[in-house]
Design a protein around this motif. Structure first.
Motif, PDB file in Angstrom:
ATOM      1  N   THR A 131       0.842  -1.201   0.000  1.00  0.00           N
ATOM      2  CA  THR A 131       0.000   0.000   0.000  1.00  0.00           C
ATOM      3  C   THR A 131       0.874   1.245   0.000  1.00  0.00           C
ATOM      4  O   THR A 131       0.650   2.191  -0.766  1.00  0.00           O
ATOM      5  CB  THR A 131      -0.902  -0.017   1.259  1.00  0.00           C
ATOM      6  OG1 THR A 131      -1.714  -1.189   1.209  1.00  0.00           O
ATOM      7  CG2 THR A 131      -1.771   1.216   1.350  1.00  0.00           C
ATOM      8  N   GLN A 151       6.694 -20.186   4.072  1.00  0.00           N
ATOM      9  CA  GLN A 151       8.149 -20.225   4.303  1.00  0.00           C
ATOM     10  C   GLN A 151       8.883 -19.410   3.245  1.00  0.00           C
ATOM     11  O   GLN A 151       8.331 -19.112   2.191  1.00  0.00           O
ATOM     12  CB  GLN A 151       8.641 -21.675   4.228  1.00  0.00           C
ATOM     13  CG  GLN A 151       8.098 -22.527   5.344  1.00  0.00           C
ATOM     14  CD  GLN A 151       8.433 -24.000   5.151  1.00  0.00           C
ATOM     15  OE1 GLN A 151       9.031 -24.397   4.156  1.00  0.00           O
ATOM     16  NE2 GLN A 151       8.026 -24.808   6.104  1.00  0.00           N
ATOM     17  N   ARG A 210      15.018 -10.911   3.187  1.00  0.00           N
ATOM     18  CA  ARG A 210      14.276 -11.507   4.289  1.00  0.00           C
ATOM     19  C   ARG A 210      15.170 -12.403   5.120  1.00  0.00           C
ATOM     20  O   ARG A 210      14.683 -13.106   6.008  1.00  0.00           O
ATOM     21  CB  ARG A 210      13.092 -12.309   3.746  1.00  0.00           C
ATOM     22  CG  ARG A 210      11.868 -11.438   3.498  1.00  0.00           C
ATOM     23  CD  ARG A 210      10.727 -12.289   2.973  1.00  0.00           C
ATOM     24  NE  ARG A 210       9.462 -11.801   3.431  1.00  0.00           N
ATOM     25  CZ  ARG A 210       8.591 -11.158   2.665  1.00  0.00           C
ATOM     26  NH1 ARG A 210       8.851 -10.924   1.411  1.00  0.00           N
ATOM     27  NH2 ARG A 210       7.452 -10.761   3.157  1.00  0.00           N
ATOM     28  N   ARG A 245      -8.050  -8.475   2.711  1.00  0.00           N
ATOM     29  CA  ARG A 245      -7.366  -7.900   1.535  1.00  0.00           C
ATOM     30  C   ARG A 245      -7.937  -8.471   0.231  1.00  0.00           C
ATOM     31  O   ARG A 245      -8.220  -9.657   0.120  1.00  0.00           O
ATOM     32  CB  ARG A 245      -5.870  -8.207   1.572  1.00  0.00           C
ATOM     33  CG  ARG A 245      -5.204  -7.837   0.242  1.00  0.00           C
ATOM     34  CD  ARG A 245      -3.735  -7.794   0.278  1.00  0.00           C
ATOM     35  NE  ARG A 245      -3.144  -8.956   0.893  1.00  0.00           N
ATOM     36  CZ  ARG A 245      -1.881  -9.014   1.293  1.00  0.00           C
ATOM     37  NH1 ARG A 245      -1.097  -7.975   1.117  1.00  0.00           N
ATOM     38  NH2 ARG A 245      -1.420 -10.096   1.841  1.00  0.00           N
ATOM     39  N   ARG A 279       3.155 -17.411   7.995  1.00  0.00           N
ATOM     40  CA  ARG A 279       4.002 -16.326   7.440  1.00  0.00           C
ATOM     41  C   ARG A 279       4.568 -15.459   8.565  1.00  0.00           C
ATOM     42  O   ARG A 279       5.724 -15.046   8.518  1.00  0.00           O
ATOM     43  CB  ARG A 279       3.180 -15.470   6.461  1.00  0.00           C
ATOM     44  CG  ARG A 279       2.973 -16.153   5.112  1.00  0.00           C
ATOM     45  CD  ARG A 279       1.741 -15.661   4.380  1.00  0.00           C
ATOM     46  NE  ARG A 279       1.753 -14.259   4.077  1.00  0.00           N
ATOM     47  CZ  ARG A 279       0.670 -13.572   3.692  1.00  0.00           C
ATOM     48  NH1 ARG A 279      -0.494 -14.190   3.558  1.00  0.00           N
ATOM     49  NH2 ARG A 279       0.770 -12.297   3.421  1.00  0.00           N
ATOM     50  N   ALA A 323      -1.914   3.269  11.623  1.00  0.00           N
ATOM     51  CA  ALA A 323      -2.580   4.563  11.447  1.00  0.00           C
ATOM     52  C   ALA A 323      -3.190   4.527  10.054  1.00  0.00           C
ATOM     53  O   ALA A 323      -2.987   3.540   9.324  1.00  0.00           O
ATOM     54  CB  ALA A 323      -1.545   5.682  11.547  1.00  0.00           C
TER      55      ALA A 323
HETATM   56  P1  AP5 Z   1      -0.586  -4.560   2.065  1.00  0.00           P
HETATM   57  O1  AP5 Z   1      -0.134  -3.185   1.714  1.00  0.00           O
HETATM   58  O2  AP5 Z   1      -1.019  -5.463   0.961  1.00  0.00           O
HETATM   59  O3  AP5 Z   1       0.500  -5.258   3.023  1.00  0.00           O
HETATM   60  P2  AP5 Z   1       1.923  -5.903   2.711  1.00  0.00           P
HETATM   61  O4  AP5 Z   1       2.819  -5.524   3.844  1.00  0.00           O
HETATM   62  O5  AP5 Z   1       2.371  -5.569   1.319  1.00  0.00           O
HETATM   63  O6  AP5 Z   1       1.539  -7.422   2.866  1.00  0.00           O
HETATM   64  P3  AP5 Z   1       1.980  -8.743   2.122  1.00  0.00           P
HETATM   65  O7  AP5 Z   1       1.012  -9.796   2.608  1.00  0.00           O
HETATM   66  O8  AP5 Z   1       2.084  -8.539   0.657  1.00  0.00           O
HETATM   67  O9  AP5 Z   1       3.357  -9.027   2.736  1.00  0.00           O
HETATM   68  P4  AP5 Z   1       4.049 -10.388   2.821  1.00  0.00           P
HETATM   69  O10 AP5 Z   1       5.382  -9.954   3.287  1.00  0.00           O
HETATM   70  O11 AP5 Z   1       3.361 -11.404   3.635  1.00  0.00           O
HETATM   71  O12 AP5 Z   1       3.929 -10.964   1.341  1.00  0.00           O
HETATM   72  P5  AP5 Z   1       4.890 -11.018   0.091  1.00  0.00           P
HETATM   73  O13 AP5 Z   1       4.071 -10.913  -1.122  1.00  0.00           O
HETATM   74  O14 AP5 Z   1       6.051 -10.102   0.245  1.00  0.00           O
HETATM   75  O15 AP5 Z   1      -1.775  -4.394   3.131  1.00  0.00           O
HETATM   76  C1  AP5 Z   1      -2.473  -5.513   3.631  1.00  0.00           C
HETATM   77  C2  AP5 Z   1      -3.978  -5.169   3.767  1.00  0.00           C
HETATM   78  O16 AP5 Z   1      -4.137  -4.141   4.757  1.00  0.00           O
HETATM   79  C3  AP5 Z   1      -4.605  -4.602   2.484  1.00  0.00           C
HETATM   80  O17 AP5 Z   1      -5.913  -5.080   2.355  1.00  0.00           O
HETATM   81  C4  AP5 Z   1      -4.592  -3.081   2.687  1.00  0.00           C
HETATM   82  O18 AP5 Z   1      -5.658  -2.444   1.999  1.00  0.00           O
HETATM   83  C5  AP5 Z   1      -4.752  -2.966   4.197  1.00  0.00           C
HETATM   84  N1  AP5 Z   1      -4.016  -1.814   4.730  1.00  0.00           N
HETATM   85  C6  AP5 Z   1      -2.779  -1.379   4.362  1.00  0.00           C
HETATM   86  N2  AP5 Z   1      -2.428  -0.279   5.069  1.00  0.00           N
HETATM   87  C7  AP5 Z   1      -3.471  -0.037   5.928  1.00  0.00           C
HETATM   88  C8  AP5 Z   1      -3.703   0.953   6.932  1.00  0.00           C
HETATM   89  N3  AP5 Z   1      -2.784   1.903   7.205  1.00  0.00           N
HETATM   90  N4  AP5 Z   1      -4.868   0.897   7.623  1.00  0.00           N
HETATM   91  C9  AP5 Z   1      -5.792  -0.077   7.361  1.00  0.00           C
HETATM   92  N5  AP5 Z   1      -5.629  -1.047   6.413  1.00  0.00           N
HETATM   93  C10 AP5 Z   1      -4.484  -1.020   5.710  1.00  0.00           C
HETATM   94  O19 AP5 Z   1       5.476 -12.511   0.212  1.00  0.00           O
HETATM   95  C11 AP5 Z   1       4.632 -13.620   0.004  1.00  0.00           C
HETATM   96  C12 AP5 Z   1       5.448 -14.904   0.088  1.00  0.00           C
HETATM   97  O20 AP5 Z   1       6.455 -14.917  -0.943  1.00  0.00           O
HETATM   98  C13 AP5 Z   1       6.232 -15.119   1.395  1.00  0.00           C
HETATM   99  O21 AP5 Z   1       5.432 -15.721   2.384  1.00  0.00           O
HETATM  100  C14 AP5 Z   1       7.377 -16.026   0.915  1.00  0.00           C
HETATM  101  O22 AP5 Z   1       6.936 -17.363   0.810  1.00  0.00           O
HETATM  102  C15 AP5 Z   1       7.669 -15.498  -0.480  1.00  0.00           C
HETATM  103  N6  AP5 Z   1       8.719 -14.462  -0.470  1.00  0.00           N
HETATM  104  C16 AP5 Z   1       8.552 -13.125  -0.651  1.00  0.00           C
HETATM  105  N7  AP5 Z   1       9.730 -12.472  -0.568  1.00  0.00           N
HETATM  106  C17 AP5 Z   1      10.676 -13.432  -0.334  1.00  0.00           C
HETATM  107  C18 AP5 Z   1      12.088 -13.388  -0.134  1.00  0.00           C
HETATM  108  N8  AP5 Z   1      12.779 -12.236  -0.140  1.00  0.00           N
HETATM  109  N9  AP5 Z   1      12.727 -14.558   0.094  1.00  0.00           N
HETATM  110  C19 AP5 Z   1      12.059 -15.726   0.128  1.00  0.00           C
HETATM  111  N10 AP5 Z   1      10.731 -15.834  -0.048  1.00  0.00           N
HETATM  112  C20 AP5 Z   1      10.042 -14.697  -0.277  1.00  0.00           C
END
Ligand code: AP5
Length: 222
Positions: free
Chosen positions: A20, A62, A94, A129, A169, A195
């Motif tokens: 976001t 993971q 990570r 979400r 996660r 916030a």
């Molecule tokens: P959003 O902005 O979508 O949150 P986010 O922090 O981007 O959440 P993610 O779930 O994408 O993070 P993640 O780290 O679990 O996943 P990723 O894709 O990196 O907001 C979430 C919700 O809250 C939304 O609905 C939004 O509208 C709402 N919201 C936002 N701000 C708000 C506010 N201020 N107030 C109210 N509501 C709000 O990783 C996924 C998977 O990929 C991992 O589990 C892993 O298996 C793999 N992976 C990713 N990166 C790596 C890496 N570097 N190494 C190894 N595996 C990896």
């Protein structure tokens, strides 16, 4: 001369609001948004061998093995648009080995943003979400609902956005977060992510503005 492009990392627990905030940051600062999770989901969607392997780990909450993630992120960081406009790296590194790999390629950030959100809020954010497959925009059924019926009808949910999977996660996040934070302590800003999205952005925007001002004041960094 054109100023050096900004290089920024953003980190935080699952659903802390990284994606976001990245939408708002890229809109104002023109950085290239590189999200490790998005790159992996693109591989999964394309049905590649790496995508198939990655999905096995993502379903368990993971970390996907480094041999898949590290090259993928490094190659994206070294594309001409990232070098030219600067980048905003989301969800990487990570683990300390991922950070060390970047350092070995001479890739270092100017700022490390850490979004802090109490754990009890994260599960609700995940299960509510929704994503718009047409625009890529992130919504939340309660906190950030879609603007029109048409958008509402086409929203999708991520395969790892269930209460059970977010708990896995979160566990992975806790196992790795300290090691990553210790690598970037001197350039970290901690942001209160509990916030409104605009109040969170204000904190980040102030830090980025300050960084740009500081660079202007120090000769040789432009
Ligand atoms: P959003 O902005 O979508 O949150 P986010 O922090 O981007 O959440 P993610 O779930 O994408 O993070 P993640 O780290 O679990 O996943 P990723 O894709 O990196 O907001 C979430 C919700 O809250 C939304 O609905 C939004 O509208 C709402 N919201 C936002 N701000 C708000 C506010 N201020 N107030 C109210 N509501 C709000 O990783 C996924 C998977 O990929 C991992 O589990 C892993 O298996 C793999 N992976 C990713 N990166 C790596 C890496 N570097 N190494 C190894 N595996 C990896």
């Amino acid at each position: 001369a054109k100023p050096e492009p900004l290089r920024v990392m953003i980190s935080g627990a699952p659903a802390s609001g990284k994606g976001t905030q990245c939408e708002l940051i890229t809109e104002k600062y023109g950085l290239v948004h590189i999200a490790a999770g998005d790159l992996l989901r693109a591989e999964v969607a394309a049905g590649t061998e790496n995508g198939r392997r990655a999905k096995e780990f993502m379903e368990k909450g993971q970390l996907v093995p480094n041999e898949i993630v590290v090259m993928m992120v490094k190659e994206r960081l070294l594309q001409p648009d990232s070098l030219e406009n600067g980048w905003l790296l989301d969800g990487y590194p990570r683990s300390s080995s991922q950070g060390i790999a970047l350092r070995e390629y001479g890739i270092q950030p100017d700022l490390f943003i850490l979004l802090e959100v109490p754990e009890e809020i994260l599960v609700e954010r995940v299960v509510g979400r929704r994503l718009d497959p047409v625009t890529g925009k992130i919504y939340h059924l309660k906190y950030s609902p879609p603007e029109t019926e048409e958008i509402a009808a086409r929203l999708t949910q991520r395969f790892d956005d269930t209460e059970e999977k977010v708990k896995l996660r979160l566990r992975t996040h806790h196992q790795n977060v300290e090691a990553v934070l210790s690598m970037y302590e001197d350039i970290t800003i901690k942001v209160n992510g509990d916030a409104s999205k605009w109040d969170v952005f204000k904190q980040i925007d102030n830090a980025l503005t300050e960084l740009i001002e500081q660079r202007k004041a120090i000769p040789g960094t432009l």
